[in-house]
Design an enzyme around this catalytic site. Structure first.
Site, PDB file in Angstrom:
ATOM      1  N   LYS A 172       0.916  -1.072   0.002  1.00  0.00           N
ATOM      2  CA  LYS A 172      -0.144   0.021  -0.016  1.00  0.00           C
ATOM      3  C   LYS A 172       0.971   1.308   0.003  1.00  0.00           C
ATOM      4  O   LYS A 172       1.457   1.679   1.055  1.00  0.00           O
ATOM      5  CB  LYS A 172      -1.006   0.180   1.197  1.00  0.00           C
ATOM      6  CG  LYS A 172      -1.876   1.297   1.111  1.00  0.00           C
ATOM      7  CD  LYS A 172      -2.447   1.629   2.463  1.00  0.00           C
ATOM      8  CE  LYS A 172      -1.417   2.898   3.051  1.00  0.00           C
ATOM      9  NZ  LYS A 172      -1.722   4.094   2.259  1.00  0.00           N
ATOM     10  N   GLU A 247       9.071   1.628  11.292  1.00  0.00           N
ATOM     11  CA  GLU A 247       9.976   2.599  11.283  1.00  0.00           C
ATOM     12  C   GLU A 247       9.086   3.683  11.571  1.00  0.00           C
ATOM     13  O   GLU A 247       8.428   4.418  10.486  1.00  0.00           O
ATOM     14  CB  GLU A 247      10.703   2.644  10.050  1.00  0.00           C
ATOM     15  CG  GLU A 247      12.021   3.591  10.103  1.00  0.00           C
ATOM     16  CD  GLU A 247      11.912   4.879   9.708  1.00  0.00           C
ATOM     17  OE1 GLU A 247      11.849   5.843  10.313  1.00  0.00           O
ATOM     18  OE2 GLU A 247      11.684   5.115   8.610  1.00  0.00           O
ATOM     19  N   CYS A 281      12.003  11.534   8.623  1.00  0.00           N
ATOM     20  CA  CYS A 281      11.852  11.097  10.175  1.00  0.00           C
ATOM     21  C   CYS A 281      13.434  11.302  10.779  1.00  0.00           C
ATOM     22  O   CYS A 281      13.328  11.270  11.831  1.00  0.00           O
ATOM     23  CB  CYS A 281      11.307   9.747  10.176  1.00  0.00           C
ATOM     24  SG  CYS A 281      12.245   8.542   9.169  1.00  0.00           S
ATOM     25  N   GLU A 381       7.300  16.165  16.543  1.00  0.00           N
ATOM     26  CA  GLU A 381       7.700  15.978  15.518  1.00  0.00           C
ATOM     27  C   GLU A 381       7.100  16.986  14.408  1.00  0.00           C
ATOM     28  O   GLU A 381       6.010  16.645  14.308  1.00  0.00           O
ATOM     29  CB  GLU A 381       7.832  14.325  14.556  1.00  0.00           C
ATOM     30  CG  GLU A 381       8.342  14.467  13.328  1.00  0.00           C
ATOM     31  CD  GLU A 381       8.291  13.038  12.678  1.00  0.00           C
ATOM     32  OE1 GLU A 381       9.418  12.610  12.277  1.00  0.00           O
ATOM     33  OE2 GLU A 381       7.527  12.173  13.102  1.00  0.00           O
TER      34      GLU A 381
END
Length: 493
Positions: A172, A247, A281, A381
């Protein structure tokens, strides 16, 4: 716009009509115009793809490593031929400047694929421990879920090791940036990958990602994305006790020690934090400097930020592209506004688009100095070109501030030399650390501690994540037994 539309899934080596007529609009982040459309997949589409992958698994997993290496090597050649087209598509759907699209967004995954050709040519698939034969075998059907910020690299980090191991895949891709996934499928088909080994179902996370994670015939789920999404995938996959690789997010710290090359460290930290418009990230979004050098760090960082040119990603003059989607733009603006309202000092950038830009989701390259460790902008973040500079009294306090995070993905230590850096490297609770601006190594393991996820990607460590270990006890071998096993272990240390 029809040029980029792909109104089908890729299942069993061909274009397959979706089970429903729902579509997802793809928006160019630079122009805010319609780029194309893809299907809004359903659980029915996922089930079809998974069953095809299950059927393809026995034959693909039985191929020799040499045969799989040959397919991957031909795919390398296909990616090299299609490199420009892949980069142009990345620029259109991500907004990355052309020079980044070609060198990093395409160049990195190309090298990852090459590395797995090398792994297949040297990997040892069995071992002996006393009277036991140890076999390493493909884990089975892999459900791969990838994000939008590096749509080829973060697919390839799953696709290359899974195919090399002998697994079959249902992918996906992000519903924001799915186009290059279709291009990869065509490249691998041309390279001779058998039908059904690599399948794509487009759609949203809550529908397609959820269906992949829950499907009882999927043996492993590998997902890259936000920590919030990772929790949802983990919960869904846990119902059938699948192998998991996650992750997730990061809030990485660049620890600049007093004896470091200060100007180089500050400027490089800003550059790394702004890479891909801060949409990474692994971005070093926290810069840690001695308290008495805060003003100096702020001045250097502001000067470095001022050198970034935002604009048309197709222009060679552009350094910083837009955020990929409107929701991300709004989120980054919210963080900047919140920091302005705090005690932090804005020294570069700020709210709104850069001067001279009136459309596209562009964010000003922004720097805050005097940020406190507990500030929201220092803990969460941001995923945009926003740098927070924090001060510390002693290096040990700097380590404590760096570790004061729910994340632990990436980091940096800057010191007079590598030996001076290593004691601090060992104290940082993060999965990957660069010392004094060392180059990226795409065959070393990558992954996080804490809520940055678990498992590793890249190189042989990432490859082995797609293998099961089978222990076969051989009755005809009279060297076995507990004592022999203990003796072998002692000999091996």
């Amino acid at each position: 716009m029809t040029t980029y539309s792909r109104l089908y899934h890729w299942i069993d080596g061909k274009q397959v009509a979706p089970a429903s007529d729902g579509v997802i609009d793809l928006i160019n982040p630079t122009t805010e115009q319609l780029l194309g459309r893809v299907p809004a997949g359903t659980a029915e589409d996922v089930d079809r793809a998974v069953r095809v992958a299950v059927a393809a698994f026995p034959a693909w997993s039985a191929t020799t490593p040499a045969d799989r290496a040959a397919v991957l090597a031909r795919a390398v050649e296909g990616m090299e031929r299609q490199g420009k087209a892949l980069a142009e598509t990345i620029t259109a759907e991500v907004g990355a400047p052309d020079k980044i699209s070609l060198s990093a967004q395409v160049g990195f995954p190309l090298n990852v694929l090459k590395s797995h050709v090398d792994i297949l040519r040297t990997f040892t698939w069995d071992d002996h421990i006393a009277n036991s034969l140890i076999l390493k075998e493909a884990v089975g059907v892999v459900g791969a879920i990838s994000p939008w910020n590096f749509p080829i690299q973060l697919v390839m980090a799953k696709l290359a090791p899974a195919l090399a191991a002998g697994c079959t895949i249902v992918l996906k891709p992000s519903e924001y940036t799915p186009l290059t996934a279709y291009m990869l499928a065509e490249i691998f088909q041309e390279a001779g990958l058998p039908d059904g080994v690599f399948n794509i179902v487009c759609g949203t996370g809550p529908v397609v990602g959820e269906a992949i994670s829950r499907h009882p015939l999927v043996n492993m789920v590998s997902m890259t994305g936000s920590t919030r999404a990772g929790r949802q995938v983990f919960a869904a996959a846990s119902e059938t006790v699948k192998r998991m690789h996650l992750e997730l997010g990061g809030k990485s710290a660049s620890l600049i020690l007093p004896d470091a090359d200060f100007e180089k460290a500050v400027r490089t930290t800003v550059d790394q934090a702004y890479f891909n418009s801060g949409q990474a990230c692994l971005a070093w979004s926290r810069m840690l400097v001695p308290d008495d050098r805060m003003s100096e760090a702020a001045e250097i960082a502001a000067d470095q930020a001022a050198q970034y040119r935002s604009g048309d990603p197709a222009s060679s003059d552009t350094d910083l592209g837009p955020q990929q989607n409107r929701a991300c733009f709004d989120r980054v603006q919210e963080y900047i506004g919140g920091a302005i309202d705090s005690d932090a000092k804005l020294v570069a950038g700020g709210l709104g688009r850069p001067d001279g830009i009136d459309r596209g989701w562009f964010v000003k390259p922004t720097v805050f100095a005097g940020v406190k460790p507990g500030d929201r902008i220092a803990q969460e973040e941001v995923f945009g070109p926003v740098m927070s500079i924090l001060g510390y009294d002693t290096p040990d306090e700097g380590v404590a501030i760096a570790n004061d995070s729910i994340f632990g993905l990436h980091g940096a230590v800057w010191a007079a030399d590598e030996q001076a850096a290593l004691p601090y490297v060992k104290q940082l609770r993060t999965g990957r650390i660069d010392v004094n601006g060392a180059k990226t190594n795409l065959v070393s393991p990558f992954g996080g501690y804490k809520q940055s996820g678990f498992g590793r990607e890249l190189g042989v460590y990432g490859f082995e994540a797609y293998l099961e270990i089978k222990s076969v006890q051989l009755a005809g071998d009279d060297t076995g037994g507990l004592e022999a096993g203990i003796r072998v272990r002692e000999e091996q240390g």
